[in-house]
Scaffold this motif. Structure first.
Motif, PDB file in Angstrom:
ATOM      1  N   ASP A 182       0.845  -1.188   0.000  1.00  0.00           N
ATOM      2  CA  ASP A 182       0.000   0.000   0.000  1.00  0.00           C
ATOM      3  C   ASP A 182       0.886   1.245   0.000  1.00  0.00           C
ATOM      4  O   ASP A 182       1.595   1.513   0.963  1.00  0.00           O
ATOM      5  N   PRO A 183       0.871   2.023  -1.103  1.00  0.00           N
ATOM      6  CA  PRO A 183       1.779   3.176  -1.204  1.00  0.00           C
ATOM      7  C   PRO A 183       1.456   4.288  -0.207  1.00  0.00           C
ATOM      8  O   PRO A 183       2.259   5.193  -0.023  1.00  0.00           O
ATOM      9  N   TYR A 184       0.271   4.222   0.426  1.00  0.00           N
ATOM     10  CA  TYR A 184      -0.057   5.242   1.429  1.00  0.00           C
ATOM     11  C   TYR A 184       0.432   4.820   2.811  1.00  0.00           C
ATOM     12  O   TYR A 184       0.886   5.635   3.592  1.00  0.00           O
ATOM     13  N   ASP A 185       0.334   3.522   3.089  1.00  0.00           N
ATOM     14  CA  ASP A 185       0.804   3.043   4.383  1.00  0.00           C
ATOM     15  C   ASP A 185       2.323   2.896   4.388  1.00  0.00           C
ATOM     16  O   ASP A 185       2.968   3.016   5.418  1.00  0.00           O
ATOM     17  N   ASP A 186       2.878   2.595   3.224  1.00  0.00           N
ATOM     18  CA  ASP A 186       4.281   2.220   3.147  1.00  0.00           C
ATOM     19  C   ASP A 186       4.925   2.955   1.961  1.00  0.00           C
ATOM     20  O   ASP A 186       5.222   2.351   0.932  1.00  0.00           O
ATOM     21  N   PRO A 187       5.136   4.268   2.086  1.00  0.00           N
ATOM     22  CA  PRO A 187       5.626   5.049   0.943  1.00  0.00           C
ATOM     23  C   PRO A 187       7.091   4.743   0.618  1.00  0.00           C
ATOM     24  O   PRO A 187       7.838   4.292   1.484  1.00  0.00           O
ATOM     25  N   VAL A 188       7.463   4.993  -0.629  1.00  0.00           N
ATOM     26  CA  VAL A 188       8.876   4.905  -1.003  1.00  0.00           C
ATOM     27  C   VAL A 188       9.587   6.069  -0.322  1.00  0.00           C
ATOM     28  O   VAL A 188       9.201   7.225  -0.501  1.00  0.00           O
ATOM     29  N   PRO A 189      10.648   5.787   0.490  1.00  0.00           N
ATOM     30  CA  PRO A 189      11.339   6.888   1.183  1.00  0.00           C
ATOM     31  C   PRO A 189      11.890   7.902   0.186  1.00  0.00           C
ATOM     32  O   PRO A 189      12.312   7.534  -0.906  1.00  0.00           O
TER      33      PRO A 189
ATOM     34  N   GLU B 188       5.051  12.553   0.061  1.00  0.00           N
ATOM     35  CA  GLU B 188       6.347  12.198   0.660  1.00  0.00           C
ATOM     36  C   GLU B 188       7.365  13.326   0.439  1.00  0.00           C
ATOM     37  O   GLU B 188       8.118  13.701   1.339  1.00  0.00           O
ATOM     38  N   LEU B 215      -0.743  10.443   5.078  1.00  0.00           N
ATOM     39  CA  LEU B 215       0.632  10.080   4.731  1.00  0.00           C
ATOM     40  C   LEU B 215       1.560  11.283   4.905  1.00  0.00           C
ATOM     41  O   LEU B 215       2.629  11.178   5.520  1.00  0.00           O
ATOM     42  N   ARG B 218       2.150  12.088   8.651  1.00  0.00           N
ATOM     43  CA  ARG B 218       2.980  11.067   9.297  1.00  0.00           C
ATOM     44  C   ARG B 218       4.451  11.243   8.911  1.00  0.00           C
ATOM     45  O   ARG B 218       5.349  11.175   9.746  1.00  0.00           O
ATOM     46  N   ARG B 219       4.678  11.454   7.629  1.00  0.00           N
ATOM     47  CA  ARG B 219       6.056  11.553   7.145  1.00  0.00           C
ATOM     48  C   ARG B 219       6.679  12.899   7.515  1.00  0.00           C
ATOM     49  O   ARG B 219       7.899  12.999   7.672  1.00  0.00           O
ATOM     50  N   TYR B 223      10.298  13.002   9.305  1.00  0.00           N
ATOM     51  CA  TYR B 223      11.481  13.757   8.870  1.00  0.00           C
ATOM     52  C   TYR B 223      11.865  14.866   9.840  1.00  0.00           C
ATOM     53  O   TYR B 223      12.755  15.674   9.563  1.00  0.00           O
TER      54      TYR B 223
END
Lengths: 197, 359
Positions: A182-189, B188, B215, B218-219, B223
């Motif tokens: 899930d790209p919202y729960d687990d985004p690409v850093p 992000e 999202l 949270r991020r 950071y």
């Protein structure tokens, strides 16, 4: 318990497409040992909502529930009448508004109905390419029912239904739905994004 | 909370009269809307950027510079500036220049743009959209913070010993928002830099945007820019008001039914039930806008779309009057009463960023 979604694009009341979808669903359910929740979706009920979703980009109301049913199902039976040598526009509209990736690897059984058996290959030259693009796992046997299949030839339609349903049930048993990242729960850093990753 | 107007700058036929404004009339109308926004006490005017008909605003800093000269308090912004197809060096120069002319009353919102042909017209490929947004903004961010930049990337000719002029006013770069309606990568990105995130949620149901903003918050915390509820969030809004809600519905319906984005699709009633669109009395607008906080948390900027779908300028100005006189004063008070003390009341301004630099 597994869930089987059944999408039918028939328009008539009663509709031969609905009849075929019901038989495929019953046979698949039996092949799964009777232990499946069957969710039937009549596209005619959502005709306006599908056009709206095409224009606005989001499914609304009860149509959203139908989309989610298909997205969450373990297997799908998709049946359309053949119009002008291909699936109907209503049928295509439904698959056009699904989010990308919704059918990835999902076991699918295809069915179609028509006035004569002359159009039976539409399943292979029109429906299969559509579902190949959607990356569905389509079973080898697809079932085409012409008008005369509902009368004569005792057993022949039933045989094809049973074989196709057996294939779908076997595929559903063998293939638990893949877990999706899930790209919202687990985004690409972000560092990875910045590095072109 | 900052309140303002954002405009797409579309030239659209008025479906009730059949009249179509000229480009000159539309451009002057956008300026009149900005003037009025300041007069009625709104905080922000933001213009879109487009490179194809029926849109007029291809040159945002030209327009914003002109508005800067006519106004005294209004923050001039964009919705959005195309970070994909513009040269980041030119963005750095143009907006620094605007910042000087406007006395710091400038921020801007990065967006990718979803008009496919614009990419090849500017020598880019839409499939690189995310990569362009990330690389170009990274360069822009450096150009405003480092006096001399050596740089090499995938998309632009390399730079050696380059200085972007003028330097940002008081050495404080404009505050940046990142706008997105569906890309977790952009949320992000905004979080990484501690920039603002703007969700123009006006055309879709809220559930999708709750995930995107969730999202980002949270991020933002991940950071190290502050707690999740301190992240800088902006939202869109779309309203049409009359004193009596039935009058609003009756007057707006032909514009809704023929609107370029959703016209000839769902009914006005269905669309208002599913999206932030409010057509009704000022009180209904107040009530609906307050629900945005319930859905997304305390936020810092609320921009309204008011001048689209062929609405005549006279009507738009009446709408801005009602917004400024009847809606925003109440919303300011209500939002402020609900906001916890540790959550920023507004997006960073030039003045607040100077203070932060000194500290």
């Amino acid at each position: 318990m597994s869930t089987l979604a059944v999408v039918s694009a028939g328009l008539g009341q009663p509709s031969a497409t609905r009849l075929l979808a019901d038989r495929l669903a019953a046979a698949t359910s039996a092949a799964l040992g009777g232990d499946a929740a069957v969710e039937k979706i009549e596209l005619r009920d959502h005709a306006h909502a599908m056009v709206d979703a095409t224009l606005t980009g989001f499914p609304s109301g009860t149509f959203r529930a139908a989309v989610e049913t298909v997205a969450n199902a373990d297997g799908l039976i998709a049946v359309t009448p053949i119009y002008s040598a291909s699936y109907s526009g209503l049928f295509k509209s439904f698959f056009d508004v699904l989010e990308r990736d919704v059918l990835d690897g999902k076991p699918v059984l295809l069915g179609a109905t028509g006035g004569t058996e002359r159009h039976s290959l539409a399943i292979d030259f029109a429906m299969r390419p559509l579902f190949a693009y959607l990356r569905a796992a389509v079973v080898p046997t697809a079932v085409y029912a012409a008008s005369e299949d509902w009368g004569g030839g005792a057993g022949r339609l039933a045989d094809r239904v049973t074989r196709a349903a057996g294939e779908l049930a076997a595929l559903m048993d063998a293939r638990p739905a893949p877990a999706k990242a899930d790209p919202y729960d687990d985004p690409v850093p972000f560092e990875d994004l910045l590095a072109g990753g | 909370m900052q309140f303002g107007i954002f405009t797409v700058g579309d030239v659209t036929r008025d479906p009730t009269t059949g009249s179509v404004p000229s480009e000159a009339e539309r451009i002057k109308a956008m300026v009149a809307i900005a003037d009025r926004a300041e007069e009625v006490g709104l905080d922000v005017f933001a213009t879109g950027e487009h490179h194809n008909p029926p849109f007029v605003p291809s040159s945002p800093t030209t327009m914003l510079g002109y508005i800067a000269a006519r106004t005294e308090r209004l923050i001039l912004s964009t919705a959005t500036t195309l970070i994909t197809t513009n040269d980041p060096v030119k963005i750095a120069e143009d907006f620094a220049m605007l910042q000087h002319l406007a006395g710091g009353r400038v921020d801007l919102m990065m967006g990718r743009g979803n008009t496919a042909p614009v990419y090849p017209w500017f020598g880019k490929d839409i499939r690189d959209g995310i990569d362009l947004a990330i690389e170009n903004y990274h360069l822009l961010h450096r150009l405003w913070r480092e006096d001399v930049v050596d740089w090499e990337g995938r998309f632009r000719t390399p730079l050696q010993s380059f200085t972007s002029t003028p330097r940002p006013l008081d050495d404080v770069p404009p505050f940046v928002w990142h706008g997105s309606i569906r890309s977790p990568e952009i949320a992000e990105q905004a979080a990484y830099y501690g920039d603002g995130f703007f969700a123009n949620h006006i055309f879709w149901p809220k559930e999708h945007f709750q995930r995107l903003i969730g999202l980002y918050r949270r991020r933002y915390e991940h950071y190290g820019h502050g707690s999740a509820d301190q992240a800088i969030v902006g939202l869109g809004g779309q309203v049409f008001m009359r004193k009596n809600s039935q009058d609003a519905v009756g007057e707006f319906r032909p514009y809704f039914d023929n609107a370029p984005v959703y016209g000839h699709g769902p009914s006005l009633e269905e669309f208002t039930a599913e999206t932030p669109l409010t057509v009704g009395s000022p009180q209904q607008v107040i009530d609906k806008t307050l629900t945005f906080r319930d859905s997304f948390g305390d936020y810092q900027r609320q921009l309204f779309l008011m001048d689209h779908a062929g609405l005549p300028l006279k009507t738009v100005l009446e709408q801005i009057d009602m917004l400024g006189e009847e809606v925003v004063p109440v919303l300011r008070k209500e939002f402020e009463a609900l906001r916890p003390a540790h959550v920023p009341a507004t997006a960073p301004t030039h003045a607040s960023r100077i203070t932060e630099e000194v500290r």
